[in-house]
Motif scaffolding. Structure first.
Motif, PDB file in Angstrom:
ATOM      1  N   ILE A 354       0.836  -1.209   0.000  1.00  0.00           N
ATOM      2  CA  ILE A 354       0.000   0.000   0.000  1.00  0.00           C
ATOM      3  C   ILE A 354       0.871   1.260   0.000  1.00  0.00           C
ATOM      4  O   ILE A 354       0.625   2.217  -0.756  1.00  0.00           O
ATOM      5  CB  ILE A 354      -0.952  -0.019   1.208  1.00  0.00           C
ATOM      6  N   ILE A 355       1.899   1.293   0.849  1.00  0.00           N
ATOM      7  CA  ILE A 355       2.796   2.454   0.914  1.00  0.00           C
ATOM      8  C   ILE A 355       3.500   2.655  -0.424  1.00  0.00           C
ATOM      9  O   ILE A 355       3.669   3.795  -0.903  1.00  0.00           O
ATOM     10  CB  ILE A 355       3.830   2.261   2.045  1.00  0.00           C
ATOM     11  N   HIS A 356       3.905   1.549  -1.056  1.00  0.00           N
ATOM     12  CA  HIS A 356       4.552   1.645  -2.366  1.00  0.00           C
ATOM     13  C   HIS A 356       3.600   2.271  -3.388  1.00  0.00           C
ATOM     14  O   HIS A 356       4.013   3.152  -4.172  1.00  0.00           O
ATOM     15  CB  HIS A 356       4.975   0.243  -2.824  1.00  0.00           C
ATOM     16  N   GLU A 357       2.344   1.841  -3.378  1.00  0.00           N
ATOM     17  CA  GLU A 357       1.349   2.414  -4.298  1.00  0.00           C
ATOM     18  C   GLU A 357       1.172   3.905  -4.050  1.00  0.00           C
ATOM     19  O   GLU A 357       1.090   4.700  -4.986  1.00  0.00           O
ATOM     20  CB  GLU A 357       0.011   1.691  -4.118  1.00  0.00           C
ATOM     21  N   LEU A 358       1.104   4.300  -2.783  1.00  0.00           N
ATOM     22  CA  LEU A 358       0.897   5.712  -2.448  1.00  0.00           C
ATOM     23  C   LEU A 358       2.083   6.562  -2.868  1.00  0.00           C
ATOM     24  O   LEU A 358       1.915   7.714  -3.314  1.00  0.00           O
ATOM     25  CB  LEU A 358       0.646   5.848  -0.945  1.00  0.00           C
ATOM     26  N   ASN A 359       3.288   6.024  -2.743  1.00  0.00           N
ATOM     27  CA  ASN A 359       4.492   6.800  -3.074  1.00  0.00           C
ATOM     28  C   ASN A 359       4.696   6.965  -4.573  1.00  0.00           C
ATOM     29  O   ASN A 359       5.274   7.969  -5.020  1.00  0.00           O
ATOM     30  CB  ASN A 359       5.725   6.135  -2.464  1.00  0.00           C
ATOM     31  N   TYR A 360       4.235   5.986  -5.346  1.00  0.00           N
ATOM     32  CA  TYR A 360       4.540   6.022  -6.778  1.00  0.00           C
ATOM     33  C   TYR A 360       3.323   6.272  -7.669  1.00  0.00           C
ATOM     34  O   TYR A 360       3.449   6.856  -8.742  1.00  0.00           O
ATOM     35  CB  TYR A 360       5.210   4.710  -7.194  1.00  0.00           C
ATOM     36  N   LYS A 361       2.128   5.861  -7.257  1.00  0.00           N
ATOM     37  CA  LYS A 361       0.944   6.021  -8.099  1.00  0.00           C
ATOM     38  C   LYS A 361       0.014   7.123  -7.605  1.00  0.00           C
ATOM     39  O   LYS A 361      -0.789   7.638  -8.372  1.00  0.00           O
ATOM     40  CB  LYS A 361       0.167   4.711  -8.179  1.00  0.00           C
ATOM     41  N   TYR A 362       0.094   7.438  -6.316  1.00  0.00           N
ATOM     42  CA  TYR A 362      -0.853   8.410  -5.744  1.00  0.00           C
ATOM     43  C   TYR A 362      -0.094   9.528  -5.041  1.00  0.00           C
ATOM     44  O   TYR A 362      -0.358   9.862  -3.893  1.00  0.00           O
ATOM     45  CB  TYR A 362      -1.805   7.692  -4.776  1.00  0.00           C
ATOM     46  N   LYS A 363       0.875  10.097  -5.763  1.00  0.00           N
ATOM     47  CA  LYS A 363       1.614  11.230  -5.218  1.00  0.00           C
ATOM     48  C   LYS A 363       0.666  12.404  -4.990  1.00  0.00           C
ATOM     49  O   LYS A 363      -0.165  12.708  -5.834  1.00  0.00           O
ATOM     50  CB  LYS A 363       2.723  11.640  -6.192  1.00  0.00           C
ATOM     51  N   GLY A 364       0.779  13.027  -3.876  1.00  0.00           N
ATOM     52  CA  GLY A 364      -0.131  14.111  -3.519  1.00  0.00           C
ATOM     53  C   GLY A 364      -1.126  13.676  -2.460  1.00  0.00           C
ATOM     54  O   GLY A 364      -1.730  14.521  -1.795  1.00  0.00           O
ATOM     55  N   TYR A 365      -1.329  12.362  -2.310  1.00  0.00           N
ATOM     56  CA  TYR A 365      -2.181  11.853  -1.231  1.00  0.00           C
ATOM     57  C   TYR A 365      -1.334  11.744   0.035  1.00  0.00           C
ATOM     58  O   TYR A 365      -0.242  11.176   0.016  1.00  0.00           O
ATOM     59  CB  TYR A 365      -2.740  10.470  -1.580  1.00  0.00           C
ATOM     60  N   GLN A 366      -1.823  12.313   1.097  1.00  0.00           N
ATOM     61  CA  GLN A 366      -1.116  12.202   2.372  1.00  0.00           C
ATOM     62  C   GLN A 366      -1.525  10.908   3.077  1.00  0.00           C
ATOM     63  O   GLN A 366      -2.666  10.458   2.964  1.00  0.00           O
ATOM     64  CB  GLN A 366      -1.444  13.396   3.268  1.00  0.00           C
ATOM     65  N   ALA A 379      -3.411  -0.271  10.712  1.00  0.00           N
ATOM     66  CA  ALA A 379      -4.273   0.521   9.838  1.00  0.00           C
ATOM     67  C   ALA A 379      -3.530   1.763   9.358  1.00  0.00           C
ATOM     68  O   ALA A 379      -2.705   2.333  10.071  1.00  0.00           O
ATOM     69  CB  ALA A 379      -5.561   0.911  10.551  1.00  0.00           C
ATOM     70  N   THR A 380      -3.839   2.173   8.135  1.00  0.00           N
ATOM     71  CA  THR A 380      -3.222   3.369   7.543  1.00  0.00           C
ATOM     72  C   THR A 380      -4.327   4.333   7.112  1.00  0.00           C
ATOM     73  O   THR A 380      -5.315   3.918   6.493  1.00  0.00           O
ATOM     74  CB  THR A 380      -2.369   2.989   6.318  1.00  0.00           C
ATOM     75  N   GLN A 381      -4.134   5.628   7.446  1.00  0.00           N
ATOM     76  CA  GLN A 381      -5.099   6.658   7.055  1.00  0.00           C
ATOM     77  C   GLN A 381      -4.576   7.392   5.828  1.00  0.00           C
ATOM     78  O   GLN A 381      -3.442   7.868   5.807  1.00  0.00           O
ATOM     79  CB  GLN A 381      -5.320   7.644   8.197  1.00  0.00           C
ATOM     80  N   VAL A 382      -5.407   7.461   4.792  1.00  0.00           N
ATOM     81  CA  VAL A 382      -5.047   8.157   3.547  1.00  0.00           C
ATOM     82  C   VAL A 382      -5.985   9.356   3.392  1.00  0.00           C
ATOM     83  O   VAL A 382      -7.205   9.231   3.560  1.00  0.00           O
ATOM     84  CB  VAL A 382      -5.180   7.223   2.325  1.00  0.00           C
ATOM     85  N   THR A 383      -5.410  10.530   3.079  1.00  0.00           N
ATOM     86  CA  THR A 383      -6.205  11.733   2.823  1.00  0.00           C
ATOM     87  C   THR A 383      -6.132  12.050   1.339  1.00  0.00           C
ATOM     88  O   THR A 383      -5.040  12.213   0.772  1.00  0.00           O
ATOM     89  CB  THR A 383      -5.687  12.910   3.645  1.00  0.00           C
ATOM     90  N   ILE A 384      -7.305  12.114   0.688  1.00  0.00           N
ATOM     91  CA  ILE A 384      -7.354  12.366  -0.761  1.00  0.00           C
ATOM     92  C   ILE A 384      -6.861  13.776  -1.053  1.00  0.00           C
ATOM     93  O   ILE A 384      -7.276  14.765  -0.446  1.00  0.00           O
ATOM     94  CB  ILE A 384      -8.784  12.213  -1.287  1.00  0.00           C
ATOM     95  N   GLY A 385      -5.912  13.883  -2.000  1.00  0.00           N
ATOM     96  CA  GLY A 385      -5.385  15.173  -2.412  1.00  0.00           C
ATOM     97  C   GLY A 385      -5.343  15.242  -3.942  1.00  0.00           C
ATOM     98  O   GLY A 385      -5.868  14.366  -4.635  1.00  0.00           O
ATOM     99  N   LYS A 386      -4.698  16.265  -4.439  1.00  0.00           N
ATOM    100  CA  LYS A 386      -4.577  16.430  -5.880  1.00  0.00           C
ATOM    101  C   LYS A 386      -3.368  15.648  -6.351  1.00  0.00           C
ATOM    102  O   LYS A 386      -2.264  15.805  -5.840  1.00  0.00           O
ATOM    103  CB  LYS A 386      -4.420  17.912  -6.243  1.00  0.00           C
ATOM    104  N   LEU A 387      -3.591  14.757  -7.306  1.00  0.00           N
ATOM    105  CA  LEU A 387      -2.510  13.907  -7.799  1.00  0.00           C
ATOM    106  C   LEU A 387      -1.476  14.738  -8.524  1.00  0.00           C
ATOM    107  O   LEU A 387      -1.791  15.657  -9.299  1.00  0.00           O
ATOM    108  CB  LEU A 387      -3.066  12.823  -8.722  1.00  0.00           C
ATOM    109  N   ARG A 388      -0.208  14.404  -8.290  1.00  0.00           N
ATOM    110  CA  ARG A 388       0.910  15.078  -8.984  1.00  0.00           C
ATOM    111  C   ARG A 388       1.501  14.081  -9.983  1.00  0.00           C
ATOM    112  O   ARG A 388       1.659  12.900  -9.698  1.00  0.00           O
ATOM    113  CB  ARG A 388       1.997  15.515  -8.001  1.00  0.00           C
ATOM    114  N   VAL A 389       1.838  14.594 -11.132  1.00  0.00           N
ATOM    115  CA  VAL A 389       2.433  13.751 -12.166  1.00  0.00           C
ATOM    116  C   VAL A 389       3.936  13.665 -11.962  1.00  0.00           C
ATOM    117  O   VAL A 389       4.579  14.672 -11.709  1.00  0.00           O
ATOM    118  CB  VAL A 389       2.126  14.310 -13.566  1.00  0.00           C
TER     119      VAL A 389
END
Length: 389
Positions: A354-366, A379-389
């Motif tokens: 999950i952390i790998h996905e957040l770091n590489y596919k969902y940059k901008g999500y805290q 458990a991990t809490q994810v906050t939806i943000g604006k995706l960065r390319v």
């Protein structure tokens, strides 16, 4: 000594004709009136011409307690153990034929847990049974697992329309029984029968149930309350979702813009995927819940699927990550939305993925660890943000 020999009793007056045997120690002697008398082999002796009703030997005048008679009886006993089986009554190995019941040709089998002392549920031990409610013999194996480590608990045969005791266990063993697999091969003996498929059925055992008295209910198989898991009922297998993980993965990543008419094999794969996605969609809808301003998604596989039969560890991980991605896709436009993903501690494979996905596919999500008090340490809490390319 064999059937048809004349024998004389050593310890009392009389004798008769050998009509059969019960095991290797009892001989059946038919007297002059036609009655069969069971008698220890050591207490009879084979005779030639005699009047056994008078107790007088024609060939010998020695008393019946003479040592030569005793020695003769011992010799007969030794000779019996060396004779061919054809000299014995075939009824020694006779088995009563199975009495089949109407409707019993449809397979029904159950795994049952019965408290030894239902009045003291807090400290009682429990018995495990396999119940065969059909006209088929069932050769079975019973295995339990903690994580991915499986242990064979029992292998054997259950006769038709019977139940078989497997083992007795304490509550301390429940952690090692979180998952159970029962494999069954049904068949009939000495007659033609309709072939039934071998079964491989898995259950998730909830240890909490063994602490609640109302878990154990009245049933048709035991005089006391029991916790019954259905393996198969009327030829319909329970708790089993057969998924070809290779076919699923290939179909999930297949190109959707193919113009060629799909082959029969492709249709089979698509059917599997549709079934997979249907189960997945149902599970996601059920497991996502709103808690305050947060969305909570439990990624434990037993919370997503009723069964993992046919899925290896990689297929299970792919399934969990697909639920994770689909959830983020669903809420991608709700900036600031907090989503709690419960993944458990375990070996940390799912969390790292999950952390790998957040770091590489969902940059901008805290993301951060969720509240320990509310969700524990898995458990991990994810906050939806604006995706960065």
């Amino acid at each position: 000594m064999k059937i048809g020999d004349k024998v004389r009793f050593l310890s009392e007056t009389g004798g008769g004709i050998v009509s059969g045997f019960q095991g290797k120690n009892i001989v059946l002697v038919e007297d002059a009136d036609g009655f069969e008398i069971p008698f220890p082999i050591t207490e009879v002796v084979v005779v030639g011409n005699e009047d056994y009703n008078t107790g007088k030997m024609v060939s010998s005048k020695k008393p019946v307690n003479d040592s030569s008679c005793v020695s003769s009886a011992k010799k007969v006993l030794n000779d019996i153990s060396e004779e061919d089986e054809q000299d014995y009554d075939p009824s020694d190995n006779f088995e009563m034929p199975v009495v089949e019941r109407q409707g019993g040709d449809a397979l029904s089998a159950y795994l049952a847990f019965v408290p030894v002392d239902s009045r003291n549920i807090a400290s009682t031990t429990f018995e495990t049974y396999i119940v065969n409610d059909s006209n088929y013999y069932m050769y079975f194996s019973y295995m339990t697992a903690e994580n991915d480590s499986w242990t064979m608990r029992a292998v054997g045969e259950v006769e038709p329309n019977t139940k078989l005791f497997i083992e007795e266990f304490t509550k301390e063993r429940l952690n090692a029984m979180s998952h159970v697999t029962v494999q069954i091969l049904p068949y009939k003996r000495d007659k033609v029968f309709k072939l039934k498929s071998a079964l491989d059925v898995r259950f998730r055992i909830d240890g909490v149930k063994f602490y609640k008295l109302n878990t154990f209910t009245e049933n048709d198989f035991f005089e006391s309350p029991a916790l019954i898991y259905t393996i198969v009922e009327n030829d319909k297998v329970k708790h089993q979702l057969t998924v070809d993980s290779v076919a699923v993965k290939e179909a999930m990543y297949a190109k959707t813009d193919a113009v060629d008419k799909p082959s029969r094999k492709d249709n089979t794969s698509n059917n599997i995927v549709r079934r997979y996605e249907k189960e997945q969609s149902k599970s996601r809808h059920f497991k996502q819940r709103l808690q305050g301003d947060k969305i909570v998604v439990d990624l434990h596989i037993n919370e997503l699927l009723d069964s993992t039969a046919g899925m290896n560890a990689n297929a299970i991980l792919d399934y969990q990550l697909e639920v994770f991605r689909t959830t983020l896709e669903k809420y991608k436009n709700k900036f600031g939305q907090k989503i709690i993903f419960i993944h458990g501690k375990g070996e940390g494979v799912l969390r790292h993925s999950i952390i790998h996905e957040l770091n590489y596919k969902y940059k901008g999500y805290q993301y951060q660890d969720a509240s320990f008090q509310e969700y524990g340490y898995g458990a991990t809490q994810v906050t939806i943000g604006k995706l960065r390319v």
